[in-house]
Design an enzyme around this catalytic site. Structure first.
Site, mmCIF file in Angstrom:
data_model
loop_
_atom_site.group_PDB
_atom_site.id
_atom_site.type_symbol
_atom_site.label_atom_id
_atom_site.label_comp_id
_atom_site.label_asym_id
_atom_site.label_seq_id
_atom_site.Cartn_x
_atom_site.Cartn_y
_atom_site.Cartn_z
ATOM 1 N N GLU A 173 3.557 -0.131 9.007
ATOM 2 C CA GLU A 173 2.669 -0.898 9.314
ATOM 3 C C GLU A 173 3.297 -1.758 11.062
ATOM 4 O O GLU A 173 2.756 -2.918 11.010
ATOM 5 C CB GLU A 173 1.920 -1.428 8.808
ATOM 6 N N GLU A 295 0.584 4.301 2.095
ATOM 7 C CA GLU A 295 -0.077 3.132 1.012
ATOM 8 C C GLU A 295 -1.859 3.860 0.860
ATOM 9 O O GLU A 295 -2.448 4.124 2.331
ATOM 10 C CB GLU A 295 0.196 2.292 2.035
HETATM 11 O O1 AHR Z 1 0.416 -2.442 -0.140
HETATM 12 C C1 AHR Z 1 0.483 -4.483 0.341
HETATM 13 C C2 AHR Z 1 -0.236 -4.279 1.430
HETATM 14 O O2 AHR Z 1 -0.677 -4.077 1.982
HETATM 15 C C3 AHR Z 1 2.199 -4.163 2.079
HETATM 16 O O3 AHR Z 1 3.315 -4.313 2.116
HETATM 17 C C4 AHR Z 1 1.662 -3.357 3.418
HETATM 18 O O4 AHR Z 1 2.332 -2.670 4.212
HETATM 19 C C5 AHR Z 1 0.146 -3.343 3.424
HETATM 20 O O5 AHR Z 1 -0.934 -3.982 3.871
#
Ligand code: AHR
Length: 496
Positions: A173, A295
């Site tokens: 991110e 994710e």
């Molecule tokens: O999964 C929780 C968080 O969500 C992670 O650390 C981040 O990459 C995302 O914003």
């Protein structure tokens, strides 16, 4: 009444097992308590890693696990997590509650955990607060098979042989917690890092940070930057988007409308997959760079009584429907998605298992992963579904029609594997399954996960919701499946 037609003449592509991947971050109780309890713990463990969690996850056949973050990755310095545990420094987890980070679980422990599960490790490097040298040396520590100071350190830490880590992420991110870069600036950073992420004799799979949700602009600007500088996409093998469908209500308190709303928001994954791949195709028409969603999942308000920064949430049949319908999307687009990692494995967000001290339970989402595992490596075949729909209107995520019935199908030799969902909150559906191209069924076994829309497992009733076998009379080229309301079904059909 609904119908699914399965066309064996129309194959989509092999379902990459990595679509069934996981993600484990140093966040809340995912690593500490969820995986790592230490050798001296009263909780049964093997070298500090808890046995009950390993046994439960093994049933889901996780092919790959992403670690150490998440946001945590861009503040993680790997050298703090190797060497004798008693000598490791204590840090502070700045993203997740500013709690102490003992560094007891580091590279060796992570790779050992993966190997216990039969999963490949996927390590995310630190771009935000780290250096190129740090990442380059991390790869050397893990993978160099010759004689060097770092290879000797690895051997002294218990692994004379290389740890053989294939998957390396260049930051997480980086448009946000990983450094707040623009796509162009991240493009420059990516290139610099990727130049020095060397395989040491092993072909690595290097993954760039993709967009937040379906932000096509990030993708176009990132690829345009790499292309513009004539970099020719060297040492980039994957490009990873993140998509959280969020919540509607809370993890366990929601109306029927909110049940539909969340499943509908989950289905937006299909737009992301199609549109992100199309944006990538403009620069990479041969699809040498794989689209990854490393994710994804639901994100409910944290459970009352828990540290809100620990992102601990319950997990109901609604989360299971989101998991199942999303995995069906990935299967149906097996030609576009090469890896996906649900967030997160234990005790955080949409978890596979929850722990409470020595107690552990498998969540409805975990059971979906168990049920869907036979798709891994199968050939996805095109399906067409005819079904009723329900209108969904959301405050911020748009509106549309949610199809009640969805699914996907794959084949391995004479075995056809079909997964199905009935999102209708209260009504059963009689599903007509039609096998096209002359295929004929000769018996089937099936499992179903179904119940009240709020059904979930608690530490008082850890098996309140589990899959059960159901009977399906699958003979010939047409047969019928009775789908209970709010259900996920896995059907293994033998073809004659
Ligand atoms: O999964 C929780 C968080 O969500 C992670 O650390 C981040 O990459 C995302 O914003």
């Amino acid at each position: 009444m609904a119908k699914i037609s399965i066309n064996f003449n129309d194959t989509v592509g092999v379902i990459n097992p990595n679509i069934y991947g996981h993600f484990a971050e140093h966040l809340g109780r995912c690593i500490y308590e969820g995986i790592w309890v230490g050798e001296d713990s009263e909780i049964p463990n093997t070298g500090g890693i808890r046995n009950d969690v390993v046994a439960a996850l093994k049933k889901m056949k996780p092919p790959v696990i992403r670690w150490p973050g998440g946001c945590f990755a861009d503040d993680y310095h790997w050298q703090n997590g190797v060497g004798p545990r008693e000598g490791r420094p204590q840090g502070v987890n700045i993203h997740w509650g500013e709690v102490p980070e003992p560094n007891a679980f580091g590279t060796q422990e992570f790779v050992r955990f993966c190997r216990m599960l039969g999963a490949e490790p996927y390590i995310v490097g630190n771009v935000g607060s780290g250096t190129v040298q740090e990442l380059r040396e991390w790869v050397e520590y893990c993978n160099y098979g010759g004689d060097s100071t770092l290879a000797r350190r690895r051997a002294a830490d218990g692994s004379p042989e290389p740890l053989d880590v294939t998957y390396w992420g260049v930051g997480n991110e980086n448009w946000g917690c990983g450094g707040s870069f623009s796509p162009e600036d991240y493009g420059t950073e990516f290139r610099r890092y990727a130049t020095f992420v060397r395989g040491f004799g092993k072909q690595l799979y290097v993954i760039a940070c993709g967009p937040s949700g379906n932000d096509v602009e990030w993708t176009v600007r990132f690829f345009r930057k790499l292309k513009k500088d004539y970099w020719d996409f060297r040492n980039i093998h994957g490009f990873a988007a993140h998509y959280y469908c969020g919540t509607a209500g809370t993890s366990t308190v929601y109306s029927e409308d909110q049940w539909y709303e969340l499943i509908w928001k989950g289905l937006r994954m299909e737009d992301l997959v199609v549109q992100q791949r199309a944006a990538m195709d403009a620069y990479d028409p041969q699809r040498k760079i794989g689209l990854i969603v490393d994710e994804w999942g639901t994100w409910h308000p944290a459970e009352p009584g828990h540290n809100p920064r620990f992102l601990y949430q319950q997990n109901t049949l609604r989360d299971a429907l989101v998991a199942a319908t999303t995995l069906d999307i990935f299967n149906r687009h097996a030609d576009k998605v090469v890896m996906a990692n649900i967030a997160q494995t234990i005790n955080v967000l949409q978890a596979m298992v929850l722990t409470d001290g020595s107690a552990m339970l498998t969540t409805p989402t975990g059971y979906v992963y168990e049920m869907y595992a036979p798709h891994q490596g199968g050939m996805a075949v095109r399906t067409t579904v005819e079904t009723d729909t329900v209108p969904v209107v959301t405050a911020r995520a748009g509106s549309g029609e949610l199809p009640f019935v969805a699914g996907s199908a794959s084949v391995k030799g004479k075995e056809l594997f079909v997964t199905l969902t009935n999102s209708h909150a209260t009504q059963a559906v009689s599903l007509d399954v039609e096998l096209l191209a002359g295929a004929v069924a000769n018996g089937a076994s099936a499992r179903v996960l179904a119940g009240d829309i709020h059904a979930h497992n608690t530490f008082e009733a850890p098996t309140a919701l589990t899959p059960v076998t159901m009977s399906v009379d699958a003979r010939g080229s047409h047969f019928s499946v009775s789908m209970p309301p709010a259900s996920v079904i896995a059907l293994e059909v033998t073809l004659s």
